[in-house]
Design a protein around this motif. Structure first.
Motif, short mmCIF file in Angstrom:
data_model
loop_
_atom_site.label_atom_id
_atom_site.label_comp_id
_atom_site.label_asym_id
_atom_site.label_seq_id
_atom_site.Cartn_x
_atom_site.Cartn_y
_atom_site.Cartn_z
N SER A 59 46.97 31.64 34.64
CA SER A 59 45.92 30.62 34.76
C SER A 59 44.84 30.94 33.74
O SER A 59 44.61 32.11 33.41
CB SER A 59 45.34 30.60 36.17
N THR A 60 44.23 29.89 33.23
CA THR A 60 43.13 30.08 32.29
C THR A 60 41.83 30.01 33.07
O THR A 60 41.41 28.94 33.52
CB THR A 60 43.15 29.00 31.19
N VAL A 115 42.42 34.73 30.34
CA VAL A 115 43.70 34.36 30.94
C VAL A 115 44.03 35.37 32.04
O VAL A 115 44.06 36.58 31.78
CB VAL A 115 44.82 34.36 29.88
N ASN A 116 44.27 34.88 33.22
CA ASN A 116 44.66 35.75 34.33
C ASN A 116 46.17 35.66 34.55
O ASN A 116 46.73 34.57 34.61
CB ASN A 116 43.93 35.36 35.61
N GLY A 169 49.98 44.16 40.23
CA GLY A 169 50.70 43.09 39.53
C GLY A 169 49.78 42.12 38.84
O GLY A 169 50.15 40.95 38.65
N ARG A 170 48.60 42.56 38.45
CA ARG A 170 47.64 41.66 37.80
C ARG A 170 47.24 42.20 36.43
O ARG A 170 47.24 43.40 36.19
CB ARG A 170 46.37 41.51 38.66
N ALA A 171 46.88 41.27 35.56
CA ALA A 171 46.35 41.63 34.24
C ALA A 171 45.47 40.50 33.76
O ALA A 171 45.65 39.34 34.16
CB ALA A 171 47.48 41.89 33.25
N THR A 172 44.51 40.86 32.93
CA THR A 172 43.62 39.86 32.31
C THR A 172 43.68 40.05 30.81
O THR A 172 43.62 41.18 30.31
CB THR A 172 42.17 40.03 32.80
N VAL A 173 43.83 38.93 30.11
CA VAL A 173 43.82 38.96 28.66
C VAL A 173 42.71 38.02 28.18
O VAL A 173 42.63 36.88 28.65
CB VAL A 173 45.18 38.51 28.07
N TYR A 174 41.87 38.51 27.28
CA TYR A 174 40.85 37.68 26.67
C TYR A 174 41.30 37.32 25.26
O TYR A 174 41.86 38.16 24.55
CB TYR A 174 39.51 38.43 26.62
N ILE A 175 41.04 36.08 24.88
CA ILE A 175 41.44 35.61 23.55
C ILE A 175 40.20 35.11 22.82
O ILE A 175 39.50 34.21 23.30
CB ILE A 175 42.47 34.47 23.63
N GLY A 176 39.93 35.70 21.68
CA GLY A 176 38.84 35.22 20.83
C GLY A 176 39.40 34.56 19.60
O GLY A 176 40.61 34.65 19.31
N SER A 177 38.56 33.90 18.87
CA SER A 177 39.03 33.24 17.65
C SER A 177 37.84 32.86 16.77
O SER A 177 36.68 33.12 17.11
CB SER A 177 39.85 32.00 18.00
#
Lengths: 201, 183
Positions: A59-60, A115-116, A169-177
Motif C-alpha cells: 500500500s502507498t 510504501v508499506n 513480516g513488514r517493511a517500509t520503503v521510501y521513494i524519492g525523486s
C-alpha cells in the motif's frame, strides 16, 4: 467333547493330546501364506520440502510531494529534489535548484513516497518501479524515474529498491525523486503516486 | 501315537515357521533415489483463492495449473530451482514377487507445515518392465510386470506427481512424503 478332556500327565501322553498338537501345527501352516504376504509388503519413502510464502501486500501510505513551491524567475519549470529518506531522516534536506519554497501560512515541506509492504517474515523482496502518476498540482509536472532513490529504515538510501521483511513480516520503503514542477505563479504543490510491483527474491 | 510322535509334530510345525521366515527374506524390495539433490520446490507464494496444482513430471520442468499470474493462483517462484525430480524408483523382485501383476502402491503423505495433497502420479518405466509405456496413475496403485521371470529381477521407473496447495493452507516450511510400496 473338548471340554471333557482331562489334561494328560507329563509322562502319560494320550491320543487326544496328539490330536490337539496336530491341529495347532496345521493351523500354523494354514496361516503361513497370510504371514508371508504381510511380511512381503515393502515400502520406501522420500520427503519433499518447500517454503510456502504468504502473498505480498503493498500500500502507498504517502505519495511523493514537491511541497509548496514557486518557480524562480521566468523559468517555465522548476525542480525539486526530494531525497528518499526525507523526512524520515532530517538529512539530507530537499534541494530547490530552480524553485523557492513557499513560506508562511501556505508553507508545506516536500516528502518522499512511503510504501508499506507485508509478507512472510525474513524474506528478501525487490520493488520494481513502473512509473509516477500525477495526482495533483500544476498539470504537466513530472518526476524522473531515472532519478529515483530508495530508502529502507535501518539502511542507507540506495538506487537498488529492495529489502528484507522484518520478524513481523513488514517493511517500509521510501521513494524519492527529482520533480519537475510546471510553472504556476502563485505556487503549486505537485503530488505523484508511485506505481510498482513487489516480488520475493 | 505316543510322546515321541507328539515331538515329531511339533518339529514339523517349527520347520514350517522357519520356512516362513526364509520366504520373507526373499520379498520385493523398493528403493527411491531423488533425481539430483534432495527433493525441494524452493519457494511457493500461496494463492489467494482455490487450489493450485504443481506437476512434477518424469521429464522436463515443473508446471502449474492455474498458470502463474492467473488471479488467485499460487506462484512457484523459481521453477528452475526445483531439485530432486523425477524420483527414481527401483523394484527388486526378490524370490517371492517375481513375475506378473505386482501391485505397486503410490501415496502422498502430508508432513509438517502447509498441507500438500495429491493422488495423481506419473510413471515412466526406464528398465525391467514387460510394458515400457508411460502410465498416469490416479488410483494410487498400478500393477507392474517384470520383463524377466527370474528371481531378483529389477525394474526401475521415474516417478512424477501432481501436488496441490490451497489458499487456505498455512505458510512456512512444508513437507510431504512420497511412499512407494510393493507386494
Amino acid at each position: 467333547m473338548m471340554s471333557s478332556i482331562t489334561p494328560p500327565q507329563r509322562h502319560q501322553p494320550t491320543g487326544r493330546f496328539i490330536v490337539i498338537g496336530l491341529s495347532a501345527a496345521l493351523a500354523a501352516a494354514m496361516l503361513l501364506p497370510g504371514l508371508t504376504l504381510a511380511a512381503g509388503r515393502k515400502s520406501a519413502n522420500v520427503s519433499t520440502s518447500a517454503t510456502v510464502l504468504v502473498p505480498v501486500s503493498v500500500s502507498t501510505a504517502l505519495s511523493l510531494s514537491s511541497g509548496a513551491v514557486k518557480t524562480q524567475g521566468s523559468n517555465p519549470n522548476g525542480v525539486v529534489v526530494v531525497p528518499a529518506s526525507y523526512p524520515a531522516q532530517a538529512n539530507p534536506q530537499p534541494n530547490f535548484p530552480t524553485t523557492t519554497p513557499v513560506n508562511g501560512a501556505n508553507a508545506a515541506p516536500p516528502n518522499a513516497a512511503q510504501v508499506n509492504i507485508t509478507g512472510s517474515p525474513g524474506q528478501v523482496f525487490t520493488l520494481r518501479f513502473q512509473g509516477w502518476t500525477q495526482l495533483s498540482g500544476e498539470p504537466g509536472s513530472t518526476a524522473s524515474a531515472a532519478a529515483n532513490t530508495y530508502y529502507v529504515p535501518g539502511g542507507s538510501p540506495t538506487n537498488a529498491p529492495g529489502g528484507v521483511l522484518n520478524a513481523q513480516g513488514r517493511a517500509t520503503v521510501y521513494i524519492g525523486s527529482t520533480i519537475t514542477v510546471a510553472r504556476n505563479n502563485p505556487g503549486t504543490t505537485v503530488v505523484l503516486r508511485p506505481t510498482f510491483t513487489v516480488t520475493y527474491n | 501315537m505316543n510322546w515321541r510322535s507328539t515331538s515329531a509334530v511339533l518339529a514339523v510345525s517349527a520347520a514350517l515357521v522357519g520356512g516362513s521366515a526364509h520366504a520373507a527374506a526373499g520379498d520385493c524390495t523398493i528403493s527411491i533415489t531423488p533425481g539430483s539433490n534432495a527433493p525441494n520446490l524452493d519457494k511457493i507464494v500461496k494463492g489467494t483463492s482455490g487450489s493450485t496444482t504443481f506437476t512434477l513430471p518424469t521429464t522436463g520442468s515443473v508446471s502449474q495449473s492455474p498458470a502463474s499470474g492467473t488471479a488467485g493462483a499460487a506462484i512457484l517462484l523459481h521453477p528452475g530451482s526445483v531439485t530432486g525430480y523425477p524420483l527414481h524408483v527401483t523394484v527388486n523382485a526378490g524370490s517371492n514377487c517375481k513375475g506378473n501383476n505386482i501391485p505397486i502402491g503410490l501415496l502422498i503423505l502430508p508432513g509438517a507445515g502447509p498441507q500438500f495433497t495429491g493422488n495423481r502420479f506419473y510413471v515412466h518405466p526406464t528398465a525391467g518392465f514387460a510394458n515400457m509405456s508411460d502410465l498416469t496413475v490416479t488410483t494410487g496403485t498400478f500393477n507392474m510386470s517384470f520383463s524377466s521371470s527370474s528371481a531378483n529381477a529389477t525394474a526401475t521407473f521415474n516417478l512424477g506427481m501432481d501436488v496441490s496447495l490451497t489458499a487456505a493452507s498455512g505458510a512456512g516450511a512444508g513437507t510431504w512424503t512420497t511412499k512407494v510400496t510393493a507386494q
